[in-house]
Design an enzyme around this catalytic site. Sequence first.
Site, PDB file in Angstrom:
ATOM      1  N   CYS A 162       0.834  -1.250  -0.151  1.00  0.00           N
ATOM      2  CA  CYS A 162       0.246  -0.100  -0.137  1.00  0.00           C
ATOM      3  C   CYS A 162       0.829   1.285   0.129  1.00  0.00           C
ATOM      4  CB  CYS A 162      -0.942  -0.091   1.215  1.00  0.00           C
ATOM      5  SG  CYS A 162      -2.290   1.359   1.226  1.00  0.00           S
ATOM      6  N   ASP A 219      -8.491  -3.448  -7.654  1.00  0.00           N
ATOM      7  CA  ASP A 219      -8.157  -2.343  -6.810  1.00  0.00           C
ATOM      8  C   ASP A 219      -8.923  -1.008  -7.354  1.00  0.00           C
ATOM      9  OD1 ASP A 219      -7.338  -0.470  -4.967  1.00  0.00           O
ATOM     10  OD2 ASP A 219      -5.258  -1.641  -5.068  1.00  0.00           O
ATOM     11  N   HIS A 251      -7.479  -4.440  -3.405  1.00  0.00           N
ATOM     12  CA  HIS A 251      -6.337  -3.801  -2.866  1.00  0.00           C
ATOM     13  C   HIS A 251      -5.966  -4.679  -1.685  1.00  0.00           C
ATOM     14  CE1 HIS A 251      -3.746  -0.432  -1.963  1.00  0.00           C
ATOM     15  NE2 HIS A 251      -3.978  -0.484  -0.776  1.00  0.00           N
TER      16      HIS A 251
END
Length: 283
Positions: A162, A219, A251
């Site tokens: 991330c 995502d 994600h």
Amino acid sequence: MTKLAQDGPPLARRGLMMTGLITGLTLATTRVEAQVIHTDTAGLEAGEARVPVVDGELPAYFARPQGNGPFPIVLVNAEIFGVHEHIKDICRRLAKAGYLAVAPEVYARLADLSKMTDAAVIMRDVISKAPDATLMADLDATLRWATAHGGDSGRVGVTGFCRGGRATWLYAAHNPTLKAAVAWYGQVGGARTEIQPKTVTDIADRISCPLLALYGGKDTSIPVADVQAAVARARAAGRTVDLVIYPDSGHAFLADYRPSYRATDAADGWQRMLAWFRGHGVG
């Protein structure tokens, strides 16, 4: 799966807002009740560390095989939720594979992330206020710490998840001694600010080591087209980038403490990461 070719006050003056690492799972996002993967410390040395930086010390978590080494080094860049149990477990998994893995708590100057529960607030009040230049210096310091504690400075890789995936791209452009990088669903765009002046796409043509990019096709926060554009920019400059898109994942598909976890894609990505490191001199 489809494979597509202004710094705050110094620590010494403020004192660390975080005196230790996050010991449990963050509540900053919806999660399942327990992690799927738990890696023990058998055969390992693991625990908390203090990384000297220019304005004090940062807390960190490390894991490495028992013995004198030197071991290949992997710097681990955490999500926005800090060095919680999932990130510690990732360090232990890497140590089981033969690496000295270390994850610094790079936002400790700004907040104790274990006490923050709202991802939007974390982004606004912590992440957006952390200068990229300081982040790069902290990773340099973490590498120095690792080298002094059994790591091999000639075999260094970096990975992250991330926001830590973004940091991985940036560090690959910052440190010319890296052998390999693996970015998991790291943001490639976003706003440019005085203290965060470049996006991943801006610097993609300057990465200095082969980079493996692992992203989810579903995502919604990182459009695949944006990732492909960053990769294309890197490749146009002669950089080595391998992009893997997992079409059924969103994600954070490696995060086994969250509902976003996708076991098959996570396992495939993990094996690809280890092979990438081995294939590019980190191992």
